[in-house]
Design an enzyme around this catalytic site. Sequence first.
Site, PDB file in Angstrom:
ATOM      1  N   LYS A  63       0.855  -1.198   0.000  1.00 52.03           N
ATOM      2  CA  LYS A  63       0.000   0.000   0.000  1.00 52.03           C
ATOM      3  C   LYS A  63       0.885   1.240   0.000  1.00 52.03           C
ATOM      4  CE  LYS A  63      -4.035   1.947   2.444  1.00 52.03           C
ATOM      5  NZ  LYS A  63      -4.930   1.800   3.604  1.00 52.03           N
ATOM      6  N   SER A  90      -9.936   1.887   2.559  1.00 56.72           N
ATOM      7  CA  SER A  90      -9.002   2.623   1.738  1.00 56.72           C
ATOM      8  C   SER A  90      -7.983   1.749   1.016  1.00 56.72           C
ATOM      9  CB  SER A  90      -8.259   3.630   2.600  1.00 56.72           C
ATOM     10  OG  SER A  90      -7.423   2.969   3.541  1.00 56.72           O
ATOM     11  N   SER A 138     -10.270  -0.412   6.698  1.00 57.71           N
ATOM     12  CA  SER A 138      -9.613  -0.258   5.398  1.00 57.71           C
ATOM     13  C   SER A 138      -8.916  -1.494   4.853  1.00 57.71           C
ATOM     14  CB  SER A 138      -8.611   0.895   5.458  1.00 57.71           C
ATOM     15  OG  SER A 138      -9.296   2.117   5.450  1.00 57.71           O
TER      16      SER A 138
END
Lengths: 487, 95, 485
Positions: A80, A155, A179
Amino acid sequence: MLSDPTTLTLAKLSELLKKRQISSEDLVNTFLEKIESQNPNINAYITVDKAGAIKAAKDADARLDAKQGEALTGIPIGVKDLFCTKGLLTTCASKILHNFIPPYESTVTSRLKAAGAVVLGKTNMDEFAMGSSNETSHFGVVKNPWDHSRIPGGSSGGSAAAVSASLCSATIGTDTGGSIRQPAALTGITGFKPTYGRVSRFGMIAFASSLDQAGPMTKTAQDSALMLQTMAGHDAKDATSINAPVPDYMASLNDGLKGRKIGIPAEYFASGLSQDVATVIEEAKKQFTDLGAELVPVSLPTTKHAIPTYYILAPAEASSNLARYDGVRFGYRCEDPQDIKDLYFRTRAEGFGSEVKRRIMLGTYVLSSGYYDAYYLKAQKVRRLIADDFKAAFAKVDLLLAPTTPDTAFKLGAKTDDPVQMYLSDIFTINVNLAGLPAISIPCGFDKTNLPIGLQLIGRPLDESGILSAAHAYQQATDWHTRSPIL
Amino acid sequence: MSINADTVKHVANLARLNISDDEVESHTNQLSQILGLMDQLNSLPTDNVEPMTHAVDMLMPAREDVVVNGDSREILLNCAPDSEDGHFRVPKIIE
Amino acid sequence: MPIDPNYETVIGLEVHSQLRTKSKIFCGCPNKYGSDANTQICHVCAGFPGVLPVMNREMVNMAIKTGLAINGQIRKLSVFSRKNYFYPDSPTGYQISQYDLPIVEHGELFIDLPDEPKKRIGVTRIHMEVDAGKSIHEGIVGASWVDLNRVGTPLLEIVSEPDMRCSEDAGAYLKKLRAIVRFLDVCDGNMEEGSFRCDANVSVRRYGAEKFGTRAELKNLNSIRNVMRAIDFEVDRQIDLIESGEEVVQETRLWDANKNISRSMRSKEDAHDYRYFPEPDLPPLTIEQSQIDALNATLPELPDAMAQRFQDEMGLSEYDAGVLTACREMSTYFEEANQVVSEAGKKNAKATANWVTGELLGRLNKEGLEIDSSPVSAQNLGKLVALIQTGEISGKIAKKVFTHMFDDGGDPQTIVAEKGLKQVTDSSSITAEVEKVLEAHPDQVEQYRGGKTQILGFLVGKVMQATRGKANPAMVNTVLKEKLG
C-alpha cells in the site's frame, strides 16, 4: 512450466519456490506482464518497480538456491502506497506527496524485504487512507475486479484489487476503520487487521495514530498467517508497539473449531443489512456450527454510537498528523508563494483532495476551543464504552462472527456526493478499531449479481492465532476463497 | 449542531487551508450534516467514564540516551522543494 | 529603581531549561549547540511522513531530579499532549508537550536577597516538552531559512507561582533556579546561548487590591540583568498607563536590550487555539516510587544545603556562601582551593572565600570569563592563599603574584621565588633597613619621641617602600618600636 502461477496461493508458491520448481525471477516477470496488461483496467498500482523487483527476485533465487529461503523468499507482493519505501516513490495517493521518495524504510516493509519478499510496486488507495471506496486517490479510482463499474472498497482498495485480480501474491494494507477488511470483503479476498500495536507503525504514513494498524491481504487465511509471521513483533521505533512474543501462527493453524464459542452480536444483524448478505451470513453461521463451534448470542449495545465516535476521533488525530504537509521540507509546494502564509494556505489547499480537506476541517473543529469537551472528550469516553462492550462479550465467547459490510460493492460515484452515507457504510468495521482488536474478513459467498460477500471474525487482544485457525478451518470446508474474477 | 460560514472560515484558517466561497458553502452544509450525526452521542451518559486515549493499555517505553544518528542533512534537504546553503528555504517570514 | 509605593508588582516566571542529554528527546540525533545548520537532524526530528517519537529515558530522569530538587511532587502518571500550531521551525505542525498532567507539581524554592530573610517562591509545575528549530531572516534576500538542529532538544518548562514582587525577587529566583539545574548537571544555564530562557508575566495592582491586574508577558530576555530591567520598565509602563486613566492590555511584549524598552508584538490575527489533545503516539508515562527513590539517592548536595554548610562549618557570610554556590563550578573551585589552604595547615576558609569572590571573580568578570575557564587554577589560588596565611608573602605582594598568575600562568611559589618577592623575615636585614630609615628621617624620630606616636605608620611605610614591600610588616613594627625606645 505451470499454466498460470499468479492464481496460486502464497503457500503454494512458497512451496514451489523452495522446491525450485519455479524461480522467483520467472514468477516476478509473469506478474509484471500481467500487471502491464491488466493494471490499466483496474488501476490497482500507483507505482510498479520493475527493475527493483527483478533485482530482488534474483537475490531471492540465490538465497533459495543456497537453501536459505524462508516462507516469503521470492514471493511477489504489493505494498500500500503509505508504507515508506526507501528510494521508491511513496505518495499516500496524494498530490501533496506526489514526488516524495523516502530516504528511510518502514519497519513492516523492511521485515518483509529481509525475509526475501519481492516488492512489485506500490498499490493505490484512498488519499491518506481516508475513504471507503478508493475514489479519493489523486491517481484515480480503483475498479473492483469483479465488476469494473463498482468500487473495490477502501481505503486499501488497490491492495485488495491487486490480490483479487492476482496482480501479486499478497499485499499489505492498513486498517483505521475497516480499510483492510472492507475492501477484502468487497473483492472476495482475505484481509486481516491484527491487534493495535501487534505490527509496527514506524514508516507507515499516519492517518489516525491511535487506530491505524497494518495487516496482510491475501487469498487465504493461511497466506495471512505466513505474512503476519514476518510483519508482527515489537519495534523499538514505535512506542505503541506491543512488546510480546509472536506465536507461531502456522503451528496453531489447524487447531479447528471444535468446542469454540463464537458470539453473534445482535447489533450487527439489525436493520441496514442487505438481504443477500444476511442470507449468506446465515449459511456461514451454519457452517461454523457444522465444524463444531458453538454459537452464542451476545450484545454490543454501544455499536450504534461507533460511527460518530470514530468520525470525531479519527479526523481529530488526522488534522494534527497532516499538519506536517506544509510545503517546507518535502512534497508538493504551490507555485511562487508570496509569503509564508500563502505557502501554507495554497500548498495545502492545492495538495490535499476534498475528502482529506473535509476531515482536516472536521478534526480541527472538534478539537478547537469550546468544542473539545463536547466532541473529542465525549468521543473518547464513548470509545471506552465500546471497548468495554467487547470485553464483556469476550468474557463469554472466544470469537465474534459478523458481516464485514452491510452490503456488497456499490457503483462508482454512488456516494461521492454524500459523505454521511459513505461514512455509514463503515458501521461493522470501525468498532473493532476503536477497541484495538484483531479481526479478519474472509469470503463467504456472493450476492445475486455475483459480487463477493465477506464475514468477519473478531478476536481477543493478541489472539491472532485463534482468528487464523478459525478462518482456516472455515476455508478448509468451503471454496469461496478460491473463486477468482474473470479479468 | 450546525455550523455557520464564519466558523468554517475560522476553522479553515486554523487548518491553513485556502477555501473559496463555494467551498465555504459546501463545507458548511457537509460539516453541519456530519456534526448532526455526532449529536446522537449526547444521549449517552458518560459522566464516570474514563476517556480512552489509546487503543491498547500500555506504558511508555523509553530508549537509552545514546546518539545513533549521523549527519543526514543532504539526504533530507534533497527532499525539500527549495533549499539554500544547508537550509530549508521558505518565503520571507514576517513576524 | 524607585517604584510608586501605592502599587504592588506581581511577577511570575516561566523558564525553559534545555536539558543536557546526549541525544535528543525523541530520536538519536546529537543534542548539542552550535553545529552547522541542519547537520544534526534526521527524518524523525525533521517530522517526515510516517516517523514516530520514542522517549529518551534520561530526559525523564532529569525532570524527576529537578522536581525533587525543588521539593515538587512527582506525578506517578503523566501524559504527553500535542500543541498544534503552524510555524516553519516546528516541522510536525505540533509541539509534543505536557498539558493537564505534567510530571512535577507543587514545588518551591527559596531565594536569597541581601539583608532579608530567605523568601519562598512556589513552583506551580514542571513539564517536559520539545524545543523548536530556528528561522533565520536577517541577511537573506527575499526568503527565510530554516535550521532544524534545535528541534527535539529536550526542554523543561518550569512555571513559578506569581509570588515575586519586584525585579530583585525575579533576579534572585532565576539565580537560584539556575544554580539548582547546574548543580544537578541537567542544564548549563546559559541564558545568552538560550539554554536557559525566561519569559516574565508582570502585572501591577494597588496595594490591598485582591484581584491581580492585567498582565503582560515579556519575552526575549537573554540575561538576568535584562529580565530585571524589562520588569522595571514594564512596571513603570503599567503604572503610568493606570495613572493616566488608560488600561493595561493583555499582550506579549518583546524586550529590546539595546534600546532598553519593550514593544508590543502585534497580536496575531487569529487568536491562538492550540487544540491540545493527548499524543496518540506516546502511551502515558508511569513512574515507580522505586525510580524516584533511586534518583533521590543520586541527588548531589544542592546550593541551599551547601551554602548553609559553608556558613555553619566555615563561618562564611550568607552573601559569600550564596556567591560560592551560584553554580557547581564555583563551589567546586572554592572547595578545591580551600582544601589546599587547609592542607598547608592554615585553615582559613574566610580568606579563601575573600580571594575567590574578590580578586578572582573581579578579574574574571573584567575579562568576561567563566569560573571554569579561569587561567588561575583552584590549586594555585589555594597555594597563594596558603602563602599569605603562612606569612611567606604579604597580602599586597599576593595581589601582584595573582596578577602574574592570571596573565602569564604559573604557580605562586615559583613566581615568588623567581621575582624575589618572598617576604623578608630575617631580623638583621630588617634592623639594617630600619636604621637607614631612622637616620634619614631625624625630624619624624624627634616627633615620635615627643609623644606623637602615630608617626610610626609613616616610618613603617618608608621601611616597606625600601624593601619593596617584602619586609614582614609585623616585624618592621616591632624593630622600629625597639629602636625608637
